[in-house]
Design an enzyme around this catalytic site. Structure first.
Site, PDB file in Angstrom:
ATOM      1  N   ASP A 248       0.839  -1.195   0.000  1.00 15.09           N
ATOM      2  CA  ASP A 248       0.000   0.000   0.000  1.00 15.09           C
ATOM      3  C   ASP A 248       0.877   1.249   0.000  1.00 15.09           C
ATOM      4  O   ASP A 248       1.784   1.394   0.834  1.00 15.09           O
ATOM      5  CB  ASP A 248      -0.892  -0.011   1.241  1.00 15.09           C
ATOM      6  CG  ASP A 248      -1.821   1.194   1.306  1.00 15.09           C
ATOM      7  OD1 ASP A 248      -2.889   1.138   0.684  1.00 15.09           O
ATOM      8  OD2 ASP A 248      -1.449   2.189   1.966  1.00 15.09           O
ATOM      9  N   ILE A 249       0.609   2.157  -0.928  1.00  6.87           N
ATOM     10  CA  ILE A 249       1.456   3.347  -1.079  1.00  6.87           C
ATOM     11  C   ILE A 249       1.416   4.224   0.172  1.00  6.87           C
ATOM     12  O   ILE A 249       2.452   4.727   0.626  1.00  6.87           O
ATOM     13  CB  ILE A 249       1.032   4.161  -2.322  1.00  6.87           C
ATOM     14  CG1 ILE A 249       1.235   3.328  -3.598  1.00  6.87           C
ATOM     15  CG2 ILE A 249       1.828   5.468  -2.410  1.00  6.87           C
ATOM     16  CD1 ILE A 249       2.658   2.881  -3.835  1.00  6.87           C
TER      17      ILE A 249
END
Length: 296
Positions: A248-249
């Protein structure tokens, strides 16, 4: 009117912050320090207003009627939505031992892992949001919900409930693409909808599985549900504490901001951090996400 006692270490303000991050979410509305939410209970739509009242959440039924059993369901729904039955002091004890993250125990005091009870909605939302920015994702979600969801109108405002899987299982690719779904996302959404409509996938089915890995396997067996989506769904709907949406960024950015990693490929350092928070991995993810907009 219903009064729900709030637990220790609970902040309605922090939970509202999460629900009201300047995104246009069509499934609840926040104004005047209150949350307005439409729900379907036993086939009928109701509209509630939730506001803090001392050591209680005050729930007002603005539209619709419920009996005693349905009132009990509503209370359970709200308690689960805000994770009010979890004692989070042990998580705070772990945070306070970590010099990098100790500030969170005070800065985000009382923030609960706000859930999405509807597993189907969670997975559809994950598919919609893949590889696009959140503002655009919420725009697409609103188009979908306004077209295919159910609505209840109160004082000139419309409040929506997410579409049933049977409804989206029957839509065409062209209808979804007209709402700016990509071909792939339209295909995934229809396929997942068919799986839920047929009973091949459900929250109840997942809850019968013995462990986290078997739940992950059952989810990722469906086209359109990758490891990130499966982790997110288990975190947000089933509250599996060990769910970590790897890759997840936002999570990677938060880890970098705290000098825990310097490169997103440093998976060993990420694993080392989460090993310190066994049983609280999902909460740590949620608090790291919260830190992205925190200004000391």
């Amino acid at each position: 009117m219903i009064l729900i006692p709030t637990p220790a270490l609970f902040s309605f303000e922090e939970c509202m912050w999460f629900l009201n991050r300047n995104y246009d979410d069509c499934l609840h509305e926040i104004r005047d320090n209150s949350i307005y939410k439409a729900l379907e209970i036993n086939g009928q739509l109701v509209l509630v207003r939730i506001v803090e009242n001392g050591n209680f959440l005050k729930v007002e039924l603005l539209k619709g009627e419920i009996d005693q059993e349905e009132e009990a369901f509503l209370i359970r729904y709200i308690r689960e939505w805000f994770d009010m039955d979890t004692q989070i002091q042990p998580f705070y004890d772990l945070l306070k031992k970590d010099t990098r993250l100790a500030y969170m125990a005070e800065a985000f005091k009382g923030l609960r892992l706000v859930s999405i009870a509807n597993l189907y909605e969670t997975i559809c939302w994950s598919i919609i949001g893949q590889q696009i920015n959140l503002s655009f994702a919420y725009k697409v979600k609103r188009a979908l919900v306004e077209q295919f969801g159910k609505r209840i109108v109160h004082e000139g405002r419309s409040y929506f409930v997410f579409p049933d899987p049977e409804v989206l299982a029957a839509v065409s690719m062209e209808e979804l693409k007209a709402m700016q779904f990509s071909t792939q996302k339209a295909d995934y959404t229809i396929g997942i909808s068919k799986a839920f409509a047929s009973g091949a996938l459900s929250r109840e089915m997942l809850e019968t599985l013995p462990d986290f890995s078997s739940k992950m396997k059952a989810l990722t067996a469906h086209k359109g549900i990758g490891v990130w989506t499966a982790n997110y769904a288990l975190m947000k709907s089933l509250r599996e504490p060990e769910s970590i949406p790897h890759g997840d960024i936002g999570l990677l950015n938060a880890l970098a901001n705290h000098n825990i990693i310097h490169d997103r490929k440093e998976t060993d350092r990420i694993a080392a951090l989460f090993s310190l928070y066994k049983g609280w991995e999902s909460y740590l993810v949620f608090y790291l996400w919260r830190s992205l907009t925190f200004k000391p």
